[in-house]
Design an enzyme around this catalytic site. Structure first.
Site, PDB file in Angstrom:
ATOM      1  N   SER A   1      54.988  30.890  24.006  1.00 28.99           N
ATOM      2  CA  SER A   1      54.258  29.759  23.769  1.00 28.99           C
ATOM      3  C   SER A   1      54.136  29.340  22.251  1.00 28.99           C
ATOM      4  CB  SER A   1      52.781  29.873  24.623  1.00 28.99           C
ATOM      5  OG  SER A   1      52.188  28.427  24.583  1.00 28.99           O
TER       6      SER A   1
ATOM      7  N   ASP B   1      56.187  23.665  33.689  1.00 30.68           N
ATOM      8  CA  ASP B   1      55.031  24.175  32.706  1.00 30.68           C
ATOM      9  C   ASP B   1      54.327  22.996  32.560  1.00 30.68           C
ATOM     10  OD1 ASP B   1      54.108  24.903  30.469  1.00 30.68           O
ATOM     11  OD2 ASP B   1      56.054  25.777  29.643  1.00 30.68           O
TER      12      ASP B   1
ATOM     13  N   HIS C   1      54.170  28.989  33.046  1.00 29.63           N
ATOM     14  CA  HIS C   1      54.134  29.384  31.591  1.00 29.63           C
ATOM     15  C   HIS C   1      53.805  30.904  31.366  1.00 29.63           C
ATOM     16  CE1 HIS C   1      53.694  27.839  27.356  1.00 29.63           C
ATOM     17  NE2 HIS C   1      52.471  28.891  27.407  1.00 29.63           N
TER      18      HIS C   1
END
Length: 466
Positions: free
Chosen positions: A165, A415, A443
């Protein structure tokens, strides 16, 4: 070549952990501002903390020392969150088995790396000084810290990095400005949108959040009425009346932030559990019990994520003349289905045929600096950060276009946090980037479906396609 000076190693202490692991705790010092490293005094340096991990040495020492293993640095998502200890990370054993020694870094301002909280931030001086200080906690500074540590720890050898991320965003910044330090890069939901402000990001993400709301209410249609019952209950008292165990206000808008969980595996179920608990309390007792309030409080708690709250939008601001200006709030006006006041009155019956109320997603709003206890203390600092339009560059498209570092990325079509289309646009701009694309992982797959996603990404490196 890198112009970063090596970090100073303050201490290194090792111990053995369950799972036949050797953990070493490292403390380093680096300049607070790498662009002005004129003084090594405590006021101008930061202490960084990291844990390295290898397999525990054998009981019988071999006559010939084994060769040094290549380093792999893990960059945590966020911004503003520390790493879990390696022995508690589901990826540790998988990566050790691939022949690395691992370094889990608490990025500056998180964990034990000179943590930023309301109290420590206020120690820096007036609010203007605090806001300026926070500008040093984005990807550009984090990457310089990484280079300084690499030079100190690896004797100048290149290392691999793995970014989840926001950690992937940092990795793209690393590729842009210090590629000479990298052997290979792995990105998990971290193909940073190459934008100058967050506006386009949120225009893409609001529809994705809407789709996750639809999935939630399709799975739990009875929650249409339950959510309205809870919001009606909260609305009767007005803002600031119902307090959470943390001291914050349980407002309707804060309750709807539970939707932040929708983007992860099991997120729909976790929100349903809280909705069911709250609605049952209201039916049984006419009020929310301590257990229900604690569940809400623990599910979405920005008091322990001050950097996340303040910098979540500025992490997209690249270059002078670009400001965040509470992007999620402004862009939300383009999506009236997320404006509570425009979703009609909230009846008390629980008919599942009514139009559902939409939860919000991974968005930071200015009102949070009123509803959350710790965030109240930094509300004016957050406003300064939102209005700042003098930011450093976070990426270099020209350098990415001529990239020579192998890059392997996981991109999740569903996502809710990092838009898939923007991710693929970024991948196309990084020369040689290979992408494992999937519509069956979310995610948080690197935590929740680690074996599956690791197999897909490392397969890009190890498998033969032609």
């Amino acid at each position: 070549m890198s112009t970063i000076s090596p970090a100073k190693i303050v201490s290194q202490n090792a111990y053995l952990a369950a799972g036949k692991l050797k953990i070493t705790e490292h403390f380093f010092t680096v300049p607070k501002d790498h662009s002005a490293p004129s003084s090594s005094s405590p006021a101008n340096t930061l202490t960084l903390f990291a844990r390295s991990v290898t397999k525990a040495p054998p009981a019988i020492t071999p006559s010939t020392p084994p060769p040094a293993l290549p380093w792999l640095l893990y960059l945590q998502g966020g911004p503003g969150y520390p790493c879990r200890p390696p022995q508690h990370s589901p990826m540790t054993q998988i990566l050790l088995d691939k022949g690395y020694q691992l370094l889990f870094l608490d990025q500056r301002g998180t964990g034990l790396s000179t943590p930023v909280t309301a109290s420590t931030l206020q120690m820096r001086g007036e609010e203007d000084v605090q806001a300026k200080y926070l500008k040093l906690y984005r990807a550009d500074s984090i990457v310089k810290d990484c280079e300084a540590i690499r030079l100190a720890l690896t004797e100048g050898e290149k290392w691999s990095i793995l970014g989840q991320s926001f950690g992937g965003f940092c990795s793209v910044t690393y590729l842009s400005f210090y590629p000479e330090g990298l052997r290979e890069v792995f990105l998990f939901g971290g193909l940073m949108p190459l934008v100058r402000t967050p506006d386009e990001v949120y225009r893409r993400l609001y529809p994705r959040v809407k789709a996750r709301n639809e999935a939630y209410y399709a799975k739990f249609p009875e929650d249409v009425g339950r959510v309205k019952k809870i919001l009606s209950y909260l609305g009767r008292f007005g803002d600031g009346v119902i307090k959470l165990p943390s001291g914050g206000d349980l407002t309707r808008r804060r309750f709807l932030q539970l939707g932040l969980a929708f983007g992860g595996h099991g997120g729909l179920d976790s929100v349903h559990d809280i909705v069911l608990k709250c609605a049952t309390d209201i039916d049984m007792f006419g009020h929310l019990t301590r257990n229900a309030l604690s569940a809400v409080d623990g599910a979405v708690n920005f008091d322990d994520a001050l950097l996340y709250a303040i910098l979540h939008e500025p992490i997209y601001c690249s270059g002078k003349g670009n400001r965040a200006d509470w992007s999620a709030q402004r862009v939300r006006d383009e999506f009236p289905e997320f404006t509570l006041e425009e979703q009609g009155s909230i009846p008390t019956n629980d008919s599942a045929t009514e139009t559902p109320i939409n939860f919000s997603g991974e968005m930071v709003y200015p009102w949070m600096f009123s509803d959350y206890t710790e965030l109240r203390k930094v509300s004016r600092v957050a406003e300064r950060a939102a209005q700042d339009d003098d930011w450093s560059e976070l990426f270099d498209e020209e350098q990415l276009a001529k990239n020579e570092v192998p890059v392997y990325a996981a991109a999740y079509q569903e996502d809710m946090y990092v838009d898939y289309e923007l991710s693929m646009q970024t991948a196309a701009k990084i020369k040689g980037c290979k992408v494992f694309s999937t519509n069956v992982l979310y995610h948080d797959a690197v935590r929740s479906r680690v074996e599956e996603v690791m197999k897909g990404v490392f397969g890009l490196r190890d498998d033969v396609v032609d």
